[in-house]
Design a protein around this motif. Structure first.
Motif, short mmCIF file in Angstrom:
data_model
loop_
_atom_site.label_atom_id
_atom_site.label_comp_id
_atom_site.label_asym_id
_atom_site.label_seq_id
_atom_site.Cartn_x
_atom_site.Cartn_y
_atom_site.Cartn_z
N VAL A 21 8.32 6.17 8.74
CA VAL A 21 8.44 4.76 9.06
C VAL A 21 8.97 4.68 10.48
O VAL A 21 10.07 5.12 10.75
N VAL A 98 7.99 2.81 2.30
CA VAL A 98 6.83 2.84 3.20
C VAL A 98 5.99 1.59 3.00
O VAL A 98 5.56 0.94 3.96
N GLU A 99 5.78 1.22 1.74
CA GLU A 99 4.98 0.01 1.46
C GLU A 99 5.67 -1.24 2.00
O GLU A 99 5.01 -2.12 2.55
N GLN A 102 5.04 -1.40 5.70
CA GLN A 102 3.65 -1.72 6.01
C GLN A 102 3.32 -3.17 5.73
O GLN A 102 2.57 -3.78 6.48
#
Length: 178
Positions: A21, A98-99, A102
């Protein structure tokens, strides 16, 4: 003679989130009229390995999070000393962090805490003083959740630090999402 009730030691482990990230500079929100909006908010999301908590996280990312916010992921386990459980929980937290970056570009902090899920979530909310506590539910009726008990029911009654937002599971349909 009075008996003293000893509180169980509060066990937890911070999760080292992935370095994939990218580190982003603090967003410039100088035009915002209120200082608290410039700073961002803390939002606590209770997660586990089930689809309903994933749905609650997705809902929070889309409907609640802003650019300067910090998302605190909390996962309650029976024992933080169990390496298999800890490793599985760490993989889950990394994937969700991470999601979150994003989708909403929010900073994420993850913590795996030992104990009863309802008590742990309330204790974390007391420590963090977040803007909101978001959690999923299995979509039981009000009658069933009161009779059978649930983590969300416990948090509604015992979490005094922040408003609790309960997001029904996908099977409840989009119309019932708060």
């Amino acid at each position: 003679m009075e008996t003293l009730e000893e509180e169980k030691e509060y066990c937890w482990k911070e999760v080292a989130l992935p370095h994939i990230v990218p580190v982003v500079a603090e967003p410039e929100l100088e035009r915002e009229p209120f200082a608290e909006r410039r700073r961002g908010r803390d939002i606590l999301v209770a997660v586990d390995h089930g689809p309903n908590s994933k749905h609650a996280l997705d809902w929070a990312l889309v409907h609640l999070c802003r650019l300067a916010d910090t998302l605190h992921l909390v996962h309650a386990v029976s024992s933080v000393g169990n390496q298999v459980v800890y490793d599985a929980s760490q993989v889950l937290m990394e994937k969700l962090a991470v999601e979150a970056f994003q989708v909403a570009m929010v900073k994420t902090v993850a913590r795996i805490v030992e104990g009863d899920a309802g008590k742990v979530i309330c204790k974390e909310a007391e420590r963090l003083k977040p803007a909101a506590v978001v959690m999923g539910t299995r979509g039981r009726s009000l009658f069933n959740s009161v009779l059978l008990g649930s983590v969300s029911e416990y948090c509604i009654h015992h979490c005094k630090a922040a408003p609790v937002i309960i997001v029904p599971g996908k099977e409840a349909g989009e119309a019932s999402v708060i």
